[in-house]
Structures are given as structure tokens and as C-alpha cells.
Design a protein around this motif. Structure first.
Motif, PDB file in Angstrom:
ATOM      1  N   SER A  19      19.150  56.168  20.444  1.00  0.00           N
ATOM      2  CA  SER A  19      19.472  55.777  19.068  1.00  0.00           C
ATOM      3  C   SER A  19      20.859  56.266  18.658  1.00  0.00           C
ATOM      4  CB  SER A  19      18.412  56.303  18.102  1.00  0.00           C
ATOM      5  OG  SER A  19      18.376  57.704  18.117  1.00  0.00           O
ATOM      6  N   ALA A  20      21.295  57.385  19.209  1.00  0.00           N
ATOM      7  CA  ALA A  20      22.624  57.919  18.877  1.00  0.00           C
ATOM      8  C   ALA A  20      23.744  56.985  19.337  1.00  0.00           C
ATOM      9  CB  ALA A  20      22.804  59.299  19.508  1.00  0.00           C
ATOM     10  N   GLU A  21      23.435  56.049  20.247  1.00  0.00           N
ATOM     11  CA  GLU A  21      24.463  55.152  20.790  1.00  0.00           C
ATOM     12  C   GLU A  21      24.500  53.780  20.135  1.00  0.00           C
ATOM     13  OE1 GLU A  21      24.543  56.900  25.285  1.00  0.00           O
ATOM     14  OE2 GLU A  21      22.852  55.648  24.680  1.00  0.00           O
ATOM     15  N   GLN A  22      23.667  53.559  19.123  1.00  0.00           N
ATOM     16  CA  GLN A  22      23.597  52.213  18.564  1.00  0.00           C
ATOM     17  C   GLN A  22      24.937  51.722  18.013  1.00  0.00           C
ATOM     18  OE1 GLN A  22      20.854  51.813  15.190  1.00  0.00           O
ATOM     19  NE2 GLN A  22      20.838  54.045  15.059  1.00  0.00           N
ATOM     20  N   TRP A  23      25.764  52.611  17.440  1.00  0.00           N
ATOM     21  CA  TRP A  23      27.064  52.175  16.904  1.00  0.00           C
ATOM     22  C   TRP A  23      28.080  51.960  18.017  1.00  0.00           C
ATOM     23  CZ3 TRP A  23      26.639  49.879  12.628  1.00  0.00           C
ATOM     24  CH2 TRP A  23      25.628  50.260  11.733  1.00  0.00           C
ATOM     25  N   SER A  24      27.988  52.746  19.078  1.00  0.00           N
ATOM     26  CA  SER A  24      28.861  52.529  20.239  1.00  0.00           C
ATOM     27  C   SER A  24      28.545  51.188  20.892  1.00  0.00           C
ATOM     28  CB  SER A  24      28.681  53.649  21.266  1.00  0.00           C
ATOM     29  OG  SER A  24      29.050  54.879  20.714  1.00  0.00           O
ATOM     30  N   ILE A  25      27.270  50.854  20.977  1.00  0.00           N
ATOM     31  CA  ILE A  25      26.864  49.566  21.536  1.00  0.00           C
ATOM     32  C   ILE A  25      27.380  48.436  20.662  1.00  0.00           C
ATOM     33  CG2 ILE A  25      24.848  48.078  21.932  1.00  0.00           C
ATOM     34  CD1 ILE A  25      23.378  50.701  22.846  1.00  0.00           C
ATOM     35  N   ARG A  26      27.190  48.565  19.352  1.00  0.00           N
ATOM     36  CA  ARG A  26      27.688  47.530  18.425  1.00  0.00           C
ATOM     37  C   ARG A  26      29.194  47.347  18.581  1.00  0.00           C
ATOM     38  NH1 ARG A  26      24.168  45.687  14.735  1.00  0.00           N
ATOM     39  NH2 ARG A  26      22.251  46.859  14.462  1.00  0.00           N
ATOM     40  N   PHE A  27      29.922  48.459  18.692  1.00  0.00           N
ATOM     41  CA  PHE A  27      31.372  48.382  18.847  1.00  0.00           C
ATOM     42  C   PHE A  27      31.735  47.626  20.133  1.00  0.00           C
ATOM     43  CE2 PHE A  27      35.377  49.991  20.522  1.00  0.00           C
ATOM     44  CZ  PHE A  27      36.225  49.668  19.467  1.00  0.00           C
ATOM     45  N   LEU A  28      31.070  47.939  21.233  1.00  0.00           N
ATOM     46  CA  LEU A  28      31.343  47.244  22.496  1.00  0.00           C
ATOM     47  C   LEU A  28      31.092  45.743  22.361  1.00  0.00           C
ATOM     48  CD1 LEU A  28      29.862  49.493  25.353  1.00  0.00           C
ATOM     49  CD2 LEU A  28      32.243  48.851  25.014  1.00  0.00           C
ATOM     50  N   VAL A  29      29.959  45.384  21.772  1.00  0.00           N
ATOM     51  CA  VAL A  29      29.595  43.977  21.630  1.00  0.00           C
ATOM     52  C   VAL A  29      30.586  43.246  20.716  1.00  0.00           C
ATOM     53  CG1 VAL A  29      27.818  42.394  20.751  1.00  0.00           C
ATOM     54  CG2 VAL A  29      27.175  44.357  22.179  1.00  0.00           C
ATOM     55  N   PHE A  30      30.937  43.856  19.577  1.00  0.00           N
ATOM     56  CA  PHE A  30      31.904  43.241  18.669  1.00  0.00           C
ATOM     57  C   PHE A  30      33.267  43.100  19.332  1.00  0.00           C
ATOM     58  CE2 PHE A  30      29.083  44.637  15.103  1.00  0.00           C
ATOM     59  CZ  PHE A  30      28.928  43.396  14.521  1.00  0.00           C
ATOM     60  N   SER A  31      33.703  44.129  20.061  1.00  0.00           N
ATOM     61  CA  SER A  31      35.025  44.094  20.684  1.00  0.00           C
ATOM     62  C   SER A  31      35.119  43.018  21.761  1.00  0.00           C
ATOM     63  CB  SER A  31      35.403  45.461  21.255  1.00  0.00           C
ATOM     64  OG  SER A  31      34.569  45.796  22.331  1.00  0.00           O
ATOM     65  N   ALA A  32      33.988  42.662  22.359  1.00  0.00           N
ATOM     66  CA  ALA A  32      33.970  41.604  23.371  1.00  0.00           C
ATOM     67  C   ALA A  32      33.744  40.221  22.747  1.00  0.00           C
ATOM     68  CB  ALA A  32      32.891  41.892  24.407  1.00  0.00           C
ATOM     69  N   LYS A  33      33.622  40.174  21.412  1.00  0.00           N
ATOM     70  CA  LYS A  33      33.399  38.921  20.671  1.00  0.00           C
ATOM     71  C   LYS A  33      32.112  38.220  21.114  1.00  0.00           C
ATOM     72  CE  LYS A  33      38.276  38.116  19.706  1.00  0.00           C
ATOM     73  NZ  LYS A  33      38.971  39.149  20.411  1.00  0.00           N
ATOM     74  N   LEU A  34      31.083  39.027  21.374  1.00  0.00           N
ATOM     75  CA  LEU A  34      29.782  38.472  21.745  1.00  0.00           C
ATOM     76  C   LEU A  34      28.904  38.316  20.510  1.00  0.00           C
ATOM     77  CD1 LEU A  34      29.004  40.513  24.984  1.00  0.00           C
ATOM     78  CD2 LEU A  34      29.983  38.226  24.793  1.00  0.00           C
ATOM     79  N   ASP A  35      27.797  37.635  20.679  1.00  0.00           N
ATOM     80  CA  ASP A  35      26.851  37.407  19.601  1.00  0.00           C
ATOM     81  C   ASP A  35      26.384  38.750  19.020  1.00  0.00           C
ATOM     82  OD1 ASP A  35      24.733  36.771  17.955  1.00  0.00           O
ATOM     83  OD2 ASP A  35      23.537  35.807  19.526  1.00  0.00           O
ATOM     84  N   PRO A  36      26.730  39.022  17.758  1.00  0.00           N
ATOM     85  CA  PRO A  36      26.384  40.317  17.170  1.00  0.00           C
ATOM     86  C   PRO A  36      24.986  40.384  16.574  1.00  0.00           C
ATOM     87  CG  PRO A  36      27.686  39.070  15.622  1.00  0.00           C
ATOM     88  CD  PRO A  36      27.548  38.213  16.857  1.00  0.00           C
ATOM     89  N   THR A  37      24.203  39.313  16.724  1.00  0.00           N
ATOM     90  CA  THR A  37      22.855  39.315  16.152  1.00  0.00           C
ATOM     91  C   THR A  37      21.871  39.918  17.155  1.00  0.00           C
ATOM     92  OG1 THR A  37      22.342  37.103  16.960  1.00  0.00           O
ATOM     93  CG2 THR A  37      23.353  37.265  14.774  1.00  0.00           C
TER      94      THR A  37
END
Length: 153
Positions: A19-37
Motif C-alpha cells: 500500500s505504501a507504493e500506490q502513489w509510486s505506481i500511479r506516478f509510473l503509470v501516468f508518466s508512461a501515459k497509460l490508462d490511469p483507471t
């Protein structure tokens, strides 16, 4: 391609996300311009190298099928086999028919190495049509190069 012939670089480990990594994961996904849903950290596997989160991917569950999604490797760790290792691990972990959507021919070729084959939107399971519907619309209206794929054993 089988998992046992693949290995991670020294200092890297594959593990379930916390759970501590949920924002790091979101950042990776957003930075790769992938589906953020549908970014649920509980569904993610991550690769940590020298204590840094450098790759992630998830298996999303739908009615009767799964989707391999949100697979990202940080720029500095690309071309070290992390994407290949993580993709093969997620394929091996899947418990239902497996699908994905990707942008462009280069990614479609990457996934085809694992046994994914392109499928038409019409041939997708109903539970994925609603999720991939916006991508299909973008493909038709503005020619976004979306490729829908199914894993064939």
C-alpha cells in the motif's frame, strides 16, 4: 518463453506491491501515459532494484477474463529484461483467459513474442468491450493505433 530461463539483474527482486507504493505506481503509470483507471495496488507486482521501484504491472479481473495492464519499466531500467520478466510472470500467474490493449505496432510485436495475437474489438469478451470501448472509439475516430490482443497458449 519460459520463466525459468529468465532472470532479474543483480540487486533486483519481483514482489507484490504494498500500500505504501500506490502513489509510486500511479506516478509510473501516468508518466508512461497509460490508462490511469482501475489502478488497484493490490493487483500489482513490482520489480525493485537497489531499493528503488523500477517496474510494475497488474492483472485486472473482469467477468470470466483477466487483463494484463499498466506494465511500465522506468526509462533508466529499459532494455535490461525487466519488462520481459514481468510480462512472463504475469502470464504464468493468470488464472483466466488473458487479454491486453497496447498502443502501436512496436508494443504489439513485443507482446506477440509471448503468444499474444491481435483480436478485433468485436471478438473481445463482453466484459472487456465496455472497458476498451473508448479506445475503440479513438481508434475509429482519430486513428489512435490501439491493438487488442489475446494470449494464445
Amino acid at each position: 518463453m519460459n520463466q525459468s530461463s529468465l532472470s532479474l539483474p543483480r540487486g533486483c527482486i519481483l514482489r507484490k506491491a504494498t500500500s505504501a507504493e500506490q502513489w509510486s505506481i500511479r506516478f509510473l503509470v501516468f508518466s508512461a501515459k497509460l490508462d490511469p483507471t482501475q489502478l488497484r495496488w493490490q493487483q500489482f507486482w513490482v520489480i525493485e532494484c537497489n531499493k528503488d521501484l523500477v517496474a510494475c504491472g497488474q492483472l485486472r479481473n473482469f467477468s470470466g477474463v483477466q487483463e494484463l495492464g499498466s506494465l511500465v519499466v522506468t526509462q533508466t531500467w529499459r532494455n535490461h529484461g525487466l519488462g520481459t520478466f514481468l510480462t512472463q510472470y504475469l502470464i504464468n500467474t493468470a488464472t483466466q483467459p488473458l487479454y491486453l490493449e497496447c498502443l502501436g505496432e512496436r508494443l504489439a510485436q513485443f507482446y506477440s513474442r509471448f503468444g499474444f495475437v491481435p483480436v478485433s474489438f468485436e471478438d473481445l469478451p463482453q466484459s472487456l468491450k465496455s472497458k476498451f470501448g473508448i479506445s475503440q472509439l479513438a481508434k475509429k475516430l482519430i486513428r489512435v493505433p490501439v491493438v487488442f490482443m489475446q494470449y494464445q497458449i
